[in-house]
Design an enzyme around this catalytic site. Structure first.
Site, short mmCIF file in Angstrom:
data_model
loop_
_atom_site.label_atom_id
_atom_site.label_comp_id
_atom_site.label_asym_id
_atom_site.label_seq_id
_atom_site.Cartn_x
_atom_site.Cartn_y
_atom_site.Cartn_z
N TYR A 1 73.15 10.91 2.89
CA TYR A 1 71.95 11.75 2.78
C TYR A 1 71.10 11.66 4.05
O TYR A 1 70.54 12.64 4.51
CB TYR A 1 71.13 11.32 1.56
CG TYR A 1 69.80 12.00 1.45
CD1 TYR A 1 69.70 13.32 1.01
CD2 TYR A 1 68.62 11.33 1.78
CE1 TYR A 1 68.47 13.96 0.92
CE2 TYR A 1 67.39 11.96 1.68
CZ TYR A 1 67.32 13.26 1.25
OH TYR A 1 66.10 13.90 1.16
N GLU A 2 71.01 10.45 4.61
CA GLU A 2 70.21 10.24 5.82
C GLU A 2 70.99 10.57 7.10
O GLU A 2 70.51 10.30 8.20
CB GLU A 2 69.69 8.80 5.86
CG GLU A 2 68.68 8.53 4.76
CD GLU A 2 68.11 7.13 4.80
OE1 GLU A 2 68.64 6.24 5.51
OE2 GLU A 2 67.10 6.91 4.10
N TYR B 1 67.01 4.81 -3.67
CA TYR B 1 67.81 6.03 -3.71
C TYR B 1 68.05 6.43 -5.16
O TYR B 1 68.37 5.58 -6.01
CB TYR B 1 69.16 5.80 -3.02
CG TYR B 1 70.06 7.01 -3.04
CD1 TYR B 1 69.80 8.11 -2.23
CD2 TYR B 1 71.18 7.04 -3.86
CE1 TYR B 1 70.63 9.23 -2.25
CE2 TYR B 1 72.02 8.15 -3.88
CZ TYR B 1 71.74 9.24 -3.08
OH TYR B 1 72.55 10.34 -3.10
N GLY C 1 63.71 13.96 -10.05
CA GLY C 1 62.72 14.69 -10.81
C GLY C 1 62.56 14.18 -12.23
O GLY C 1 61.69 14.66 -12.97
N ASN D 1 62.09 13.38 6.44
CA ASN D 1 62.35 13.43 5.00
C ASN D 1 61.10 13.87 4.22
O ASN D 1 60.49 13.09 3.49
CB ASN D 1 62.85 12.06 4.52
CG ASN D 1 63.50 12.12 3.17
OD1 ASN D 1 63.34 13.08 2.43
ND2 ASN D 1 64.25 11.08 2.86
N TYR E 1 56.06 9.85 -1.98
CA TYR E 1 55.32 8.62 -1.73
C TYR E 1 53.81 8.89 -1.64
O TYR E 1 53.00 8.13 -2.17
CB TYR E 1 55.80 7.94 -0.44
CG TYR E 1 57.22 7.42 -0.52
CD1 TYR E 1 57.76 6.92 -1.70
CD2 TYR E 1 58.03 7.39 0.60
CE1 TYR E 1 59.05 6.44 -1.76
CE2 TYR E 1 59.32 6.91 0.56
CZ TYR E 1 59.83 6.43 -0.63
OH TYR E 1 61.11 5.94 -0.68
#
Length: 165
Positions: A23-24, A86, A93, A124, A131
């Site tokens: 993903y990163e 992660y 959600g 991101n 956050y």
């Protein structure tokens, strides 16, 4: 549901670490093996801790938080550094990320730790917004530095005096 990881979770933690790295866009840097994770989490001297987010309906692991203790010389107490958080895209959600962070915050409160810290990639945006929604604030007056690979080896070799045999 959030639970403390067990040795049986090492394969799923390893898979989730690799998913996070992908993903990163850094999968090529994800070199940790299952055995290394097992030793770090459950070996003779565990230095790392993990929690697993489990889907309430299926019972399947859908995310994880991997963390370790820090120490603040200014505050004189430990804190938690969240190395990885992660949640699989299909489970996002549903509150798993918030529940993982809430678990770590509860550990901080119970143990008298005064900091829960982590890093996030600047690009991101969805994660940064998440956050921010929790009240976390970036420490933008600090820049993180890292030595790895050859520069780490080079520096380590130049700063130590040879030991007598």
């Amino acid at each position: 549901m959030i639970r403390t990881a067990t040795p049986a979770d090492v394969p799923v933690i390893h898979a989730l670490v690799r998913e996070l790295a992908d993903y990163e866009k850094l999968l090529h840097e994800a070199r940790a093996t299952e055995e290394q994770l097992r030793e770090a989490l459950f070996g003779e001297r565990p230095a790392v801790h993990a929690h697993i987010a489990v889907d309430d309906t299926t019972g399947e692991p859908v995310g994880f938080a991997l963390w370790f203790l820090t120490f603040s010389t200014w505050r004189g107490v430990h804190g938690i550094y969240l190395e990885d958080l992660y949640v699989r895209p299909t489970a996002r959600g549903a509150g798993h990320g918030k529940a993982l962070l809430a678990e770590l915050a509860a550990i901080c409160v119970e143990r008298g730790y005064q900091r829960l810290e982590w890093a996030v990639l600047n690009w991101n945006a969805p994660t940064i917004a998440f956050y921010d929604s929790l009240g976390a604030r970036p420490q933008d007056e600090w820049t993180t530095y890292r030595l790895t690979d050859q520069p780490l080896t080079d520096l380590g070799r130049t700063t130590r005096k040879p030991r007598p045999e």
